[in-house]
Write a protein that holds these residues in place. Structure first.
Motif, PDB file in Angstrom:
ATOM      1  N   GLU A 196       0.860  -1.184   0.000  1.00 60.81           N
ATOM      2  CA  GLU A 196       0.000   0.000   0.000  1.00 60.81           C
ATOM      3  C   GLU A 196       0.897   1.236   0.000  1.00 60.81           C
ATOM      4  OE1 GLU A 196      -2.575  -0.221   3.370  1.00 60.81           O
ATOM      5  OE2 GLU A 196      -3.982  -1.585   2.381  1.00 60.81           O
ATOM      6  N   THR A 197       0.632   2.149  -0.910  1.00 63.79           N
ATOM      7  CA  THR A 197       1.430   3.368  -1.013  1.00 63.79           C
ATOM      8  C   THR A 197       0.555   4.577  -0.694  1.00 63.79           C
ATOM      9  OG1 THR A 197       0.981   3.541  -3.394  1.00 63.79           O
ATOM     10  CG2 THR A 197       2.952   2.311  -2.731  1.00 63.79           C
ATOM     11  N   PRO A 198       1.157   5.736  -0.408  1.00 66.32           N
ATOM     12  CA  PRO A 198       0.378   6.906   0.046  1.00 66.32           C
ATOM     13  C   PRO A 198      -0.663   7.366  -0.966  1.00 66.32           C
ATOM     14  CG  PRO A 198       2.709   7.225   0.485  1.00 66.32           C
ATOM     15  CD  PRO A 198       2.615   6.000  -0.361  1.00 66.32           C
ATOM     16  N   ILE A 199      -1.850   7.680  -0.460  1.00 63.91           N
ATOM     17  CA  ILE A 199      -2.901   8.250  -1.300  1.00 63.91           C
ATOM     18  C   ILE A 199      -2.743   9.757  -1.383  1.00 63.91           C
ATOM     19  CG2 ILE A 199      -5.397   8.673  -1.446  1.00 63.91           C
ATOM     20  CD1 ILE A 199      -5.846   5.873  -0.399  1.00 63.91           C
ATOM     21  N   MET A 200      -2.396  10.389  -0.272  1.00 63.29           N
ATOM     22  CA  MET A 200      -2.113  11.833  -0.277  1.00 63.29           C
ATOM     23  C   MET A 200      -0.622  12.049  -0.524  1.00 63.29           C
ATOM     24  SD  MET A 200      -4.552  13.559   2.632  1.00 63.29           S
ATOM     25  CE  MET A 200      -3.656  12.839   4.006  1.00 63.29           C
ATOM     26  N   GLN A 201      -0.314  12.831  -1.545  1.00 69.61           N
ATOM     27  CA  GLN A 201       1.075  12.999  -1.955  1.00 69.61           C
ATOM     28  C   GLN A 201       1.428  14.479  -2.084  1.00 69.61           C
ATOM     29  OE1 GLN A 201       1.523  10.664  -5.542  1.00 69.61           O
ATOM     30  NE2 GLN A 201       1.016   8.738  -4.509  1.00 69.61           N
ATOM     31  N   MET A 202       2.724  14.763  -1.899  1.00 70.95           N
ATOM     32  CA  MET A 202       3.198  16.152  -1.983  1.00 70.95           C
ATOM     33  C   MET A 202       3.067  16.707  -3.393  1.00 70.95           C
ATOM     34  SD  MET A 202       4.334  17.276   1.008  1.00 70.95           S
ATOM     35  CE  MET A 202       5.626  18.483   0.717  1.00 70.95           C
ATOM     36  N   SER A 203       3.216  15.837  -4.389  1.00 72.28           N
ATOM     37  CA  SER A 203       3.053  16.265  -5.777  1.00 72.28           C
ATOM     38  C   SER A 203       2.399  15.136  -6.555  1.00 72.28           C
ATOM     39  CB  SER A 203       4.403  16.620  -6.409  1.00 72.28           C
ATOM     40  OG  SER A 203       5.263  15.499  -6.402  1.00 72.28           O
ATOM     41  N   ALA A 204       1.521  15.502  -7.494  1.00 70.84           N
ATOM     42  CA  ALA A 204       0.809  14.499  -8.291  1.00 70.84           C
ATOM     43  C   ALA A 204       1.671  14.093  -9.476  1.00 70.84           C
ATOM     44  CB  ALA A 204      -0.523  15.059  -8.766  1.00 70.84           C
ATOM     45  N   HIS A 210      -5.547  15.791 -14.125  1.00 70.42           N
ATOM     46  CA  HIS A 210      -5.740  16.851 -13.140  1.00 70.42           C
ATOM     47  C   HIS A 210      -6.016  16.225 -11.783  1.00 70.42           C
ATOM     48  CE1 HIS A 210      -5.750  20.023 -16.117  1.00 70.42           C
ATOM     49  NE2 HIS A 210      -6.649  19.366 -16.831  1.00 70.42           N
ATOM     50  N   PRO A 211      -5.302  16.643 -10.741  1.00 69.42           N
ATOM     51  CA  PRO A 211      -5.487  16.031  -9.427  1.00 69.42           C
ATOM     52  C   PRO A 211      -6.564  16.716  -8.589  1.00 69.42           C
ATOM     53  CG  PRO A 211      -3.651  17.543  -9.343  1.00 69.42           C
ATOM     54  CD  PRO A 211      -4.166  17.583 -10.768  1.00 69.42           C
ATOM     55  N   PHE A 212      -7.053  15.983  -7.590  1.00 68.61           N
ATOM     56  CA  PHE A 212      -7.842  16.587  -6.518  1.00 68.61           C
ATOM     57  C   PHE A 212      -6.869  17.123  -5.475  1.00 68.61           C
ATOM     58  CE2 PHE A 212     -10.994  13.725  -8.338  1.00 68.61           C
ATOM     59  CZ  PHE A 212     -12.168  14.461  -8.245  1.00 68.61           C
ATOM     60  N   ILE A 213      -7.170  18.278  -4.934  1.00 70.60           N
ATOM     61  CA  ILE A 213      -6.273  18.923  -3.961  1.00 70.60           C
ATOM     62  C   ILE A 213      -6.968  18.992  -2.605  1.00 70.60           C
ATOM     63  CG2 ILE A 213      -4.921  20.987  -3.424  1.00 70.60           C
ATOM     64  CD1 ILE A 213      -4.949  21.643  -6.407  1.00 70.60           C
ATOM     65  N   THR A 214      -6.242  18.642  -1.559  1.00 68.84           N
ATOM     66  CA  THR A 214      -6.749  18.750  -0.196  1.00 68.84           C
ATOM     67  C   THR A 214      -5.695  19.423   0.677  1.00 68.84           C
ATOM     68  OG1 THR A 214      -7.771  17.520   1.621  1.00 68.84           O
ATOM     69  CG2 THR A 214      -5.877  16.494   0.534  1.00 68.84           C
ATOM     70  N   PHE A 223      -1.937  18.942  -0.264  1.00 69.39           N
ATOM     71  CA  PHE A 223      -1.549  17.630  -0.766  1.00 69.39           C
ATOM     72  C   PHE A 223      -2.461  17.268  -1.941  1.00 69.39           C
ATOM     73  CE2 PHE A 223       1.026  17.351   2.870  1.00 69.39           C
ATOM     74  CZ  PHE A 223       1.801  16.197   2.826  1.00 69.39           C
ATOM     75  N   TYR A 224      -2.013  16.296  -2.727  1.00 69.03           N
ATOM     76  CA  TYR A 224      -2.765  15.845  -3.900  1.00 69.03           C
ATOM     77  C   TYR A 224      -3.186  14.395  -3.704  1.00 69.03           C
ATOM     78  CZ  TYR A 224      -0.513  19.939  -5.934  1.00 69.03           C
ATOM     79  OH  TYR A 224      -0.074  21.213  -6.173  1.00 69.03           O
ATOM     80  N   LEU A 225      -4.446  14.094  -4.020  1.00 64.10           N
ATOM     81  CA  LEU A 225      -4.844  12.698  -4.068  1.00 64.10           C
ATOM     82  C   LEU A 225      -4.197  12.074  -5.302  1.00 64.10           C
ATOM     83  CD1 LEU A 225      -8.658  12.815  -3.167  1.00 64.10           C
ATOM     84  CD2 LEU A 225      -6.679  12.599  -1.661  1.00 64.10           C
ATOM     85  N   ARG A 226      -3.627  10.910  -5.127  1.00 63.86           N
ATOM     86  CA  ARG A 226      -2.786  10.330  -6.183  1.00 63.86           C
ATOM     87  C   ARG A 226      -3.576  10.101  -7.477  1.00 63.86           C
ATOM     88  NH1 ARG A 226      -1.946   4.396  -3.348  1.00 63.86           N
ATOM     89  NH2 ARG A 226      -4.091   3.649  -3.604  1.00 63.86           N
ATOM     90  N   ILE A 227      -2.893  10.326  -8.588  1.00 62.52           N
ATOM     91  CA  ILE A 227      -3.477  10.078  -9.901  1.00 62.52           C
ATOM     92  C   ILE A 227      -2.911   8.797 -10.523  1.00 62.52           C
ATOM     93  CG2 ILE A 227      -3.939  12.509 -10.331  1.00 62.52           C
ATOM     94  CD1 ILE A 227      -1.440  12.590 -12.086  1.00 62.52           C
ATOM     95  N   GLU A 230       2.297   4.578  -9.783  1.00 61.86           N
ATOM     96  CA  GLU A 230       3.595   4.260 -10.379  1.00 61.86           C
ATOM     97  C   GLU A 230       4.819   4.648  -9.549  1.00 61.86           C
ATOM     98  OE1 GLU A 230       6.006   5.563 -14.443  1.00 61.86           O
ATOM     99  OE2 GLU A 230       3.819   5.563 -14.410  1.00 61.86           O
ATOM    100  N   LEU A 231       4.880   5.913  -9.134  1.00 61.66           N
ATOM    101  CA  LEU A 231       6.145   6.441  -8.611  1.00 61.66           C
ATOM    102  C   LEU A 231       6.592   5.737  -7.327  1.00 61.66           C
ATOM    103  CD1 LEU A 231       5.690  10.240  -9.386  1.00 61.66           C
ATOM    104  CD2 LEU A 231       6.726   8.438 -10.771  1.00 61.66           C
ATOM    105  N   HIS A 232       5.665   5.529  -6.393  1.00 60.37           N
ATOM    106  CA  HIS A 232       6.063   4.884  -5.146  1.00 60.37           C
ATOM    107  C   HIS A 232       6.399   3.407  -5.357  1.00 60.37           C
ATOM    108  CE1 HIS A 232       4.252   8.519  -3.390  1.00 60.37           C
ATOM    109  NE2 HIS A 232       4.976   8.250  -2.321  1.00 60.37           N
TER     110      HIS A 232
END
Length: 387
Positions: A196-204, A210-214, A223-227, A230-232
């Protein structure tokens, strides 16, 4: 229509008040059942085959139909496994309180019953009711008198009504769950590690969307909800895991349609020391194997067509596929403006703000995808289409 619905609700509220006034709890906390409806029907078949005495069962479910026949009544109930017919034989044999309760029952109510299994003259598996309990009083009628909920908007917005009214929707949920379980089983057997990798991320990152921002109040930072996943996952490969995967929720703040939801589940896997040929082979084996496991074969009916998942699947280079179905060789148009002009010759409406990668993607969806009904790999996408 609204007035009729209001009248039905008022009538059911009056019944609810009457039930409570007689000291009956219309919403008890629990009910002990011995069998599901499916298990009860199976038990009846087994006892008939063994010529054994049919035993008493206790089942529970939602009333979906009732038919009065003289002093008796037939009632159909449905639970999560299926449906079964109940026979209230000579209702007058019940005590006065039970008779009142039976008269207060409506389509949509949930009841529990105890009784003996039997088969009617018409061959229908049936429970001869000896006792019954109201488990939940429904204040609203079932959609469209149980003929099926047809309004697409209501089906998507109020999925619980869709599940009640359309049994095939429930089956879709079950098959999806089986597919997810089979995917996990396959990948685990291939020595992939589920993470399991982070859903809220510093950058999308990891995709073009287009990301959702919280806002994270403790850190006073957006933070950005992940789109994408891949990266993690790639960082875990760097960290020393050879094979990882995640089945996780993705959030893309874009359009909504029956084919596109801003929140959806994605599977991504990463494998060290392998290239896309290895991944294509693994995916082909996984999907075809799951189809065979769930259906007993490789062919699946979809609308008016039959999809054949039997491997091997065709492998098409993207450039050649687009050229075959549209006549455009995108390598001959090295920039967005020249490709846009060529697409306009085919009377394709193009958004001038899009880049060359988006134009190529539009060629795929317009010309290639409609011609690829069978499972097919498209490979060698141009670099402009990579995030």
């Amino acid at each position: 229509m609204a007035a009729r619905l209001d009248r039905i609700v008022r009538q059911r509220l009056e019944k609810l008040e009457g039930i409570r006034a007689r000291g009956i709890n219309p919403y008890p906390h629990r009910y002990k059942r011995t069998h599901t409806t499916e298990q009860a029907v199976t038990l009846l078949r087994q006892k008939e085959n063994d010529l054994a005495q049919v035993e008493e069962v206790s089942v529970a479910g939602r009333i979906i139909a009732r038919r009065l026949m003289g002093k008796s009544a037939f009632v159909d109930i449905r639970d999560g496994s299926g449906k079964v017919q109940l026979l209230f034989q000579n209702i007058n044999k019940f005590d006065k309180g039970q008779i009142q309760l039976f008269n207060d029952l409506d389509i949509g109510d949930i009841i529990g019953v105890e009784g003996n299994l039997l088969r009617t003259k018409s061959g229908e598996p049936t429970i001869l009711v000896g006792d019954f309990t109201l488990l939940s009083k429904s204040l609203h009628p079932l959609p469209e008198k149980w003929h099926g909920l047809q309004d697409v908007d209501t089906r998507y917005r109020q999925r619980y009504l869709d599940l009640i009214a359309n049994p095939e929707t429930e089956e879709t949920f079950r098959v999806r769950s089986q597919i997810i379980a089979a995917i996990r089983q396959f990948l685990n057997q291939q020595d992939f590690l589920e993470v399991e990798t982070p859903i809220m991320q510093m950058s999308a990152g990891g995709a073009l969307a287009h990301p959702f921002i919280t806002h994270y109040h403790s850190l006073d930072h957006d933070f950005y909800l992940r789109i994408a996943l891949e990266l993690h996952l790639k960082r875990l490969i760097i960290g020393g895991f050879d094979r990882v995967y995640e089945l996780g929720r993705i959030f893309r703040n874009e359009g909504i349609s029956t084919r596109h939801n801003p929140e959806f589940t994605m599977l991504e896997s990463y494998q060290a020391y392998a290239d896309y040929n290895d991944v294509m082979g693994m995916l082909e084996e996984m999907v075809s194997g799951i189809i065979r496991q769930l259906t007993g074969g490789y062919k699946v009916k979809f609308s008016d067509s039959t999809i054949d998942f039997k491997p091997p699947w065709p492998r098409l280079e993207l450039r050649q596929a687009i050229k075959k179905y549209s006549g455009i060789d995108f390598n001959e148009f090295p920039d967005a403006d020249s490709l846009k002009a060529e697409m306009q010759k085919l009377h394709i409406e193009v958004d001038p703000t899009k880049d060359r990668g988006r134009f190529i993607d539009e060629l795929i969806s317009t010309f290639v995808e409609p011609n690829l009904l069978q499972p097919t790999f498209l490979f060698d996408y141009p670099v402009e289409m990579s995030p």
